[in-house]
Design a protein around this motif. Structure first.
Motif, mmCIF file in Angstrom:
data_model
loop_
_atom_site.group_PDB
_atom_site.id
_atom_site.type_symbol
_atom_site.label_atom_id
_atom_site.label_comp_id
_atom_site.label_asym_id
_atom_site.label_seq_id
_atom_site.Cartn_x
_atom_site.Cartn_y
_atom_site.Cartn_z
ATOM 1 N N LEU A 135 43.822 32.562 63.675
ATOM 2 C CA LEU A 135 44.077 32.838 62.348
ATOM 3 C C LEU A 135 43.293 31.923 61.301
ATOM 4 C CD1 LEU A 135 48.519 32.934 62.658
ATOM 5 C CD2 LEU A 135 46.799 34.876 63.139
ATOM 6 N N THR A 136 43.122 33.235 60.549
ATOM 7 C CA THR A 136 42.157 32.547 59.528
ATOM 8 C C THR A 136 42.730 32.033 58.316
ATOM 9 O OG1 THR A 136 41.273 34.808 58.832
ATOM 10 C CG2 THR A 136 40.554 33.792 60.875
ATOM 11 N N PRO A 137 42.729 31.775 57.636
ATOM 12 C CA PRO A 137 43.219 30.863 55.544
ATOM 13 C C PRO A 137 42.866 32.555 55.245
ATOM 14 C CG PRO A 137 41.408 29.489 56.504
ATOM 15 C CD PRO A 137 41.030 31.118 57.569
ATOM 16 N N VAL A 138 44.475 32.666 54.142
ATOM 17 C CA VAL A 138 44.224 34.263 53.483
ATOM 18 C C VAL A 138 42.817 34.575 52.750
ATOM 19 C CG1 VAL A 138 45.735 35.176 51.844
ATOM 20 C CG2 VAL A 138 46.942 34.513 53.784
ATOM 21 N N ALA A 139 42.122 35.246 52.125
ATOM 22 C CA ALA A 139 41.464 35.205 51.539
ATOM 23 C C ALA A 139 42.275 35.506 49.869
ATOM 24 C CB ALA A 139 40.989 36.846 52.148
ATOM 25 N N LYS A 140 41.735 34.713 49.032
ATOM 26 C CA LYS A 140 41.816 34.507 47.743
ATOM 27 C C LYS A 140 40.941 34.744 46.656
ATOM 28 C CE LYS A 140 44.006 29.927 48.607
ATOM 29 N NZ LYS A 140 44.316 28.469 48.494
ATOM 30 N N MET A 141 40.313 35.981 47.305
ATOM 31 C CA MET A 141 39.134 36.650 46.172
ATOM 32 C C MET A 141 40.216 37.943 46.029
ATOM 33 S SD MET A 141 36.401 36.017 45.203
ATOM 34 C CE MET A 141 37.581 36.077 43.652
ATOM 35 N N PRO A 142 40.163 38.048 44.761
ATOM 36 C CA PRO A 142 40.431 39.037 43.973
ATOM 37 C C PRO A 142 39.039 40.041 43.170
ATOM 38 C CG PRO A 142 41.007 37.447 42.303
ATOM 39 C CD PRO A 142 40.554 36.831 43.460
ATOM 40 N N GLY A 143 39.754 41.142 43.294
ATOM 41 C CA GLY A 143 38.511 41.884 43.098
ATOM 42 C C GLY A 143 39.025 41.898 41.452
ATOM 43 N N LEU A 144 38.467 42.889 40.664
ATOM 44 C CA LEU A 144 37.819 42.877 38.928
ATOM 45 C C LEU A 144 39.528 42.931 38.023
ATOM 46 C CD1 LEU A 144 34.357 43.771 38.966
ATOM 47 C CD2 LEU A 144 34.878 41.406 38.679
ATOM 48 N N ASP A 145 39.604 43.692 38.976
ATOM 49 C CA ASP A 145 40.759 44.688 38.364
ATOM 50 C C ASP A 145 42.517 43.673 39.078
ATOM 51 O OD1 ASP A 145 41.430 45.002 40.796
ATOM 52 O OD2 ASP A 145 41.247 47.456 39.978
ATOM 53 N N GLY A 146 42.067 42.717 39.940
ATOM 54 C CA GLY A 146 43.220 41.452 40.014
ATOM 55 C C GLY A 146 43.777 42.292 41.134
ATOM 56 N N GLN A 147 43.668 43.242 41.643
ATOM 57 C CA GLN A 147 44.053 44.260 43.188
ATOM 58 C C GLN A 147 42.901 43.485 44.253
ATOM 59 O OE1 GLN A 147 45.394 47.987 43.242
ATOM 60 N NE2 GLN A 147 44.280 48.687 41.580
ATOM 61 N N LYS A 148 43.212 43.295 45.353
ATOM 62 C CA LYS A 148 42.904 43.642 46.402
ATOM 63 C C LYS A 148 40.925 43.767 46.234
ATOM 64 C CE LYS A 148 42.182 43.173 51.408
ATOM 65 N NZ LYS A 148 41.978 43.893 52.769
ATOM 66 N N MET A 149 40.357 42.420 46.156
ATOM 67 C CA MET A 149 38.473 43.510 46.266
ATOM 68 C C MET A 149 37.895 44.180 47.063
ATOM 69 S SD MET A 149 35.292 41.684 45.639
ATOM 70 C CE MET A 149 35.721 40.339 43.728
ATOM 71 N N SER A 150 37.764 45.263 46.753
ATOM 72 C CA SER A 150 37.740 46.538 47.730
ATOM 73 C C SER A 150 36.667 47.640 47.009
ATOM 74 C CB SER A 150 38.692 47.713 47.829
ATOM 75 O OG SER A 150 38.363 48.541 48.428
ATOM 76 N N LYS A 151 35.489 48.399 48.098
ATOM 77 C CA LYS A 151 34.514 49.446 47.223
ATOM 78 C C LYS A 151 35.514 50.277 46.671
ATOM 79 C CE LYS A 151 30.660 52.177 49.112
ATOM 80 N NZ LYS A 151 29.989 52.072 50.412
ATOM 81 N N SER A 152 36.279 50.645 47.878
ATOM 82 C CA SER A 152 37.170 51.605 47.265
ATOM 83 C C SER A 152 37.565 52.122 45.083
ATOM 84 C CB SER A 152 37.675 52.350 48.571
ATOM 85 O OG SER A 152 38.358 51.910 48.891
ATOM 86 N N LEU A 153 37.945 51.178 45.726
ATOM 87 C CA LEU A 153 38.889 50.265 44.381
ATOM 88 C C LEU A 153 37.656 49.824 43.250
ATOM 89 C CD1 LEU A 153 41.833 48.434 45.281
ATOM 90 C CD2 LEU A 153 41.810 50.752 44.881
ATOM 91 N N ASN A 154 36.087 49.913 43.763
ATOM 92 C CA ASN A 154 34.752 50.133 42.339
ATOM 93 C C ASN A 154 35.475 49.119 41.367
ATOM 94 O OD1 ASN A 154 32.651 50.653 41.478
ATOM 95 N ND2 ASN A 154 33.670 52.077 39.325
ATOM 96 N N ASN A 155 35.938 47.496 42.133
ATOM 97 C CA ASN A 155 36.138 46.004 41.870
ATOM 98 C C ASN A 155 35.602 45.359 41.966
ATOM 99 O OD1 ASN A 155 37.806 46.350 43.827
ATOM 100 N ND2 ASN A 155 40.260 45.730 43.189
ATOM 101 N N THR A 156 33.765 45.216 42.719
ATOM 102 C CA THR A 156 33.722 44.631 43.461
ATOM 103 C C THR A 156 32.772 43.591 42.820
ATOM 104 O OG1 THR A 156 32.385 46.126 44.572
ATOM 105 C CG2 THR A 156 33.915 45.345 45.747
ATOM 106 N N ILE A 157 32.126 42.453 43.498
ATOM 107 C CA ILE A 157 31.151 42.102 42.818
ATOM 108 C C ILE A 157 29.986 41.517 44.648
ATOM 109 C CG2 ILE A 157 29.746 39.668 42.100
ATOM 110 C CD1 ILE A 157 32.320 39.718 40.300
ATOM 111 N N ALA A 158 29.613 42.495 44.253
ATOM 112 C CA ALA A 158 28.478 42.438 45.460
ATOM 113 C C ALA A 158 27.398 41.438 45.646
ATOM 114 C CB ALA A 158 27.480 44.096 46.095
ATOM 115 N N LEU A 159 26.944 40.788 47.013
ATOM 116 C CA LEU A 159 26.402 39.777 47.026
ATOM 117 C C LEU A 159 24.945 39.434 46.869
ATOM 118 C CD1 LEU A 159 27.578 38.727 50.901
ATOM 119 C CD2 LEU A 159 28.738 37.860 48.019
ATOM 120 N N ARG A 160 24.849 40.672 46.475
ATOM 121 C CA ARG A 160 23.008 40.844 45.882
ATOM 122 C C ARG A 160 23.072 41.335 44.562
ATOM 123 N NH1 ARG A 160 19.757 44.131 51.030
ATOM 124 N NH2 ARG A 160 21.507 43.968 52.007
ATOM 125 N N ASP A 161 24.277 41.279 43.414
ATOM 126 C CA ASP A 161 24.393 41.385 42.592
ATOM 127 C C ASP A 161 23.264 40.683 41.780
ATOM 128 O OD1 ASP A 161 25.845 43.972 42.356
ATOM 129 O OD2 ASP A 161 27.594 43.030 41.660
#
Length: 391
Positions: free
Chosen positions: A243-269
């Motif tokens: 079991l891996t630690p629970v991810a604590k990185m939220p998206g820009l809108d407070g929801q789970k960070m997801s490309k489909s929600l357009n709320n991400t910061i890409a590693l190459r931004d």
């Protein structure tokens, strides 16, 4: 990891940081799950191909070391597909239909046609991915434990059906003899103690003893593990969920960070893109004017402070927000600096690798060759057990 787009901070904090630790503790295999991507995006093959290379670049840029781990592409190791096919011959259909994520994804991806054989069978393909390497540990989140459990059930069923090879006991005794008199007698003593009294300490000691043996083959080791436990030969060991630690990185809108929600910061931004995204983040809706006090727990930016800011900065944010002592842009400034500091070296390395795709291709080719050799050993044993060893 499925290649469905460039990686973002959610991937980094939820998966990659854990992989960076695991590669120093285990022999690790990390692969691009391009066949799995086709289970939901079979009509977008051009994107799967593009994203695969991009994803490996991001892995390497984040610190995954090909000198310590094996990086490969699933579809370039055909043993995965063969093992999937062979396991499908003895896996009950009901096992696949009851996997929780099967119905969940059908519900969440209603816009896609998921009434396909590939989508129904993807949990078994995942099992093949794992069992091809006889993996002992599989790093997953709690929501993925069901996939490890079905893999354990498939391995157990396979061993039960095919592990009773002809002259099993005779071959086990021959394996014991190869251990040498002292070690062989100790194995027999521990086996007797476990089978007659249920001594679990004796079982664990005997397992460790077999792992240390240099004079027996892998086949002998698996056979003696089965003999130890009173079953047949363990051809496909049952993996455990790590079991891996629970991810604590939220998206820009407070929801789970997801490309489909357009709320991400890409590693190459780029720097200005990161700053613009964070400055545009929504804040506590109660703070209409600069002079209105706010509540950090209602603000998505506070979630970023929880990840990136030290105690002193968080205290400054709480005090300034609740008393209207600082504005929202002031609150966001430390987050911008912290995210940029984390992303900058990853972005630099990724850009260097993107400019030298042959370097990345060579890493992938070497990883595919190593993975193929490992999987081929498993498939030889599986084919033999299923009566296909004649070819």
């Amino acid at each position: 990891m499925r290649p469905t787009g460039r990686l973002h901070l959610g991937h980094y904090h939820g998966v990659l940081k854990n992989w960076l630790t695991l590669q120093h503790e285990y022999e690790c295999f990390f692969f691009v799950a391009d066949w799995h991507a086709l289970t939901t995006h079979y009509d977008e093959p051009e994107l799967v191909n593009e994203y695969a290379l991009d994803m490996v670049i991001d892995w390497l840029a984040a610190g995954i070391n090909p000198g310590q781990s094996t990086l490969f592409v699933q579809s370039r190791v055909p043993e995965h597909a063969e093992l999937h096919l062979l396991l499908s011959m003895m896996t009950p259909l009901s096992w696949l239909e009851r996997v929780p994520s099967y119905k969940d994804q059908q519900e969440s991806l209603k816009e896609r046609d998921l009434a396909t054989y590939g989508f129904l069978g993807y949990p078994l393909l995942q099992s093949a991915d794992i069992l091809a390497y006889r993996a002992g540990q599989v790093p997953v989140g709690a929501d993925q434990e069901a996939h490890i459990e079905i893999t354990r059930e498939v391995a157990r069923r396979f061993n039960h059906i095919y592990g009773r090879e002809p002259n099993f006991e005779k071959k086990a005794e021959q394996g014991i003899a190869k251990m040498g008199r002292k070690q062989g007698n100790l194995y027999k003593k521990l086996r007797k103690s476990y089978l007659e009294t249920g001594d679990l300490d004796a079982l664990e000691t005997a397992r460790a003893l077999l792992q240390e043996q240099q004079n027996i083959t892998l086949g002998d080791q698996e056979r003696l593990l089965g003999y130890l436990e009173g079953t047949g030969r363990v051809i496909l060991p049952e993996p455990n969920a790590l079991l891996t630690p629970v991810a604590k990185m939220p998206g820009l809108d407070g929801q789970k960070m997801s490309k489909s929600l357009n709320n991400t910061i890409a590693l190459r931004d780029e720097t200005d893109v990161i700053a613009d995204k964070i400055r545009r983040m929504p804040t506590d809706p109660a703070r209409i004017r600069r002079t209105d006090p706010g509540e950090p727990d209602r603000c998505p930016v506070w979630n970023f402070h929880q990840v990136y800011s030290d105690k002193r900065t968080r205290e400054w944010v709480c005090e300034g927000c609740t008393t209207a002592g600082i504005g929202c842009l002031e609150c966001k400034a430390p987050v911008i600096d912290a995210v940029e500091a984390e992303v900058a070296p990853i972005r630099l390395r990724a850009n260097e690798l993107a400019a030298n795709p042959d370097e990345v291709s060579n890493i992938i080719a070497e990883g595919c060759e190593k993975a193929g050799d490992e999987a081929a050993e498993t498939l030889r044993d599986v084919r033999d057990a299923m009566g296909l060893g004649w070819r």
